[in-house]
Write a protein that holds these residues in place. Structure first.
Motif, PDB file in Angstrom:
ATOM      1  N   UNK A  44       0.838  -1.198   0.000  1.00 51.89           N
ATOM      2  CA  UNK A  44       0.000   0.000   0.000  1.00 51.89           C
ATOM      3  C   UNK A  44       0.877   1.254   0.000  1.00 51.89           C
ATOM      4  N   UNK A  45       0.307   2.309  -0.512  1.00 53.70           N
ATOM      5  CA  UNK A  45       0.994   3.585  -0.484  1.00 53.70           C
ATOM      6  C   UNK A  45       1.121   4.061   0.955  1.00 53.70           C
ATOM      7  N   UNK A  46       2.254   4.625   1.333  1.00 54.75           N
ATOM      8  CA  UNK A  46       2.453   5.102   2.700  1.00 54.75           C
ATOM      9  C   UNK A  46       3.074   6.496   2.695  1.00 54.75           C
ATOM     10  N   UNK A  47       2.639   7.287   3.633  1.00 57.24           N
ATOM     11  CA  UNK A  47       3.224   8.598   3.823  1.00 57.24           C
ATOM     12  C   UNK A  47       4.494   8.469   4.639  1.00 57.24           C
ATOM     13  N   UNK A  48       5.564   9.128   4.217  1.00 57.41           N
ATOM     14  CA  UNK A  48       6.821   8.982   4.924  1.00 57.41           C
ATOM     15  C   UNK A  48       7.347  10.291   5.494  1.00 57.41           C
ATOM     16  N   UNK A  49       6.937  11.417   4.956  1.00 57.15           N
ATOM     17  CA  UNK A  49       7.429  12.680   5.489  1.00 57.15           C
ATOM     18  C   UNK A  49       6.516  13.812   5.036  1.00 57.15           C
ATOM     19  N   UNK A  50       6.518  14.885   5.834  1.00 56.83           N
ATOM     20  CA  UNK A  50       5.699  16.046   5.480  1.00 56.83           C
ATOM     21  C   UNK A  50       6.259  17.276   6.174  1.00 56.83           C
ATOM     22  N   UNK A  51       6.113  18.405   5.519  1.00 51.15           N
ATOM     23  CA  UNK A  51       6.473  19.683   6.112  1.00 51.15           C
ATOM     24  C   UNK A  51       5.235  20.565   6.062  1.00 51.15           C
ATOM     25  N   UNK A  52       4.892  21.149   7.196  1.00 53.60           N
ATOM     26  CA  UNK A  52       3.632  21.870   7.302  1.00 53.60           C
ATOM     27  C   UNK A  52       3.683  23.186   6.533  1.00 53.60           C
ATOM     28  N   UNK A 108      -3.092  11.854   5.724  1.00 54.28           N
ATOM     29  CA  UNK A 108      -3.154  10.706   4.815  1.00 54.28           C
ATOM     30  C   UNK A 108      -3.835  11.049   3.497  1.00 54.28           C
ATOM     31  N   UNK A 109      -4.844  11.894   3.527  1.00 57.32           N
ATOM     32  CA  UNK A 109      -5.634  12.158   2.320  1.00 57.32           C
ATOM     33  C   UNK A 109      -5.287  13.457   1.638  1.00 57.32           C
ATOM     34  N   UNK A 110      -3.981  13.680   1.387  1.00 60.28           N
ATOM     35  CA  UNK A 110      -3.591  14.954   0.794  1.00 60.28           C
ATOM     36  C   UNK A 110      -4.081  15.048  -0.648  1.00 60.28           C
ATOM     37  N   UNK A 111      -4.435  16.255  -1.051  1.00 59.64           N
ATOM     38  CA  UNK A 111      -5.249  16.456  -2.252  1.00 59.64           C
ATOM     39  C   UNK A 111      -4.493  16.376  -3.563  1.00 59.64           C
ATOM     40  N   UNK A 112      -3.376  17.062  -3.653  1.00 60.81           N
ATOM     41  CA  UNK A 112      -2.688  17.185  -4.938  1.00 60.81           C
ATOM     42  C   UNK A 112      -1.515  16.202  -5.015  1.00 60.81           C
ATOM     43  N   UNK A 113      -1.472  15.469  -6.106  1.00 61.10           N
ATOM     44  CA  UNK A 113      -0.428  14.463  -6.301  1.00 61.10           C
ATOM     45  C   UNK A 113       0.293  14.718  -7.609  1.00 61.10           C
TER      46      UNK A 113
END
Length: 123
Positions: A44-52, A108-113
């Motif tokens: 499955x796709x997984x989120x690994x990092x994010x910057x606010x 998890x549900x970020x809009x733009x890919x």
């Protein structure tokens, strides 16, 4: 029209490093949270990092999934509307297609890919 483009993937040996970049058209990284997701074959796709996104009061908050903490670093290139993911001490299990994503908040549900970039770590 929002466009995100990830680049910088490639083939590297175990223990090596890569730096991924995410460039955007149609939105300013000043106003959005930017994340990195990955998807390995059969997983499955997984989120690994994010910057606010910036709230104007101080540095942005960064988030890391446990498996990449201490090895990956997310950062912004101020003025170039680009976000980087520095990946060090790479492992074969990091092999995946990596995507940059954007939305108002990290989650998890970020809009733009954007289209992904392939990272392959050989053992």
């Amino acid at each position: 029209d929002v466009q995100l483009q990830a680049s910088g993937g490639g083939l590297v040996q175990t223990g090596g490093s890569l730096r991924l970049s995410c460039a955007a058209l149609g939105l300013s990284f000043d106003d959005y949270a930017i994340g990195w997701f990955r998807q390995a074959p059969g997983k499955e796709r997984e989120g690994i990092s994010c910057i606010s996104s910036s709230d104007g009061s101080g540095p942005r908050t960064t988030y890391y999934e446990d498996s990449v903490k201490g090895r990956f670093t997310i950062s912004r290139d101020i003025g170039k509307n680009t976000v980087h993911l520095q990946m060090d001490t790479l492992k074969p299990e990091d092999t995946a297609v990596y995507y940059c994503v954007a939305d108002n908040f990290c989650g998890k549900g970020m809009k733009y890919w954007g289209k992904g970039t392939q990272v392959t770590v050989s053992s």
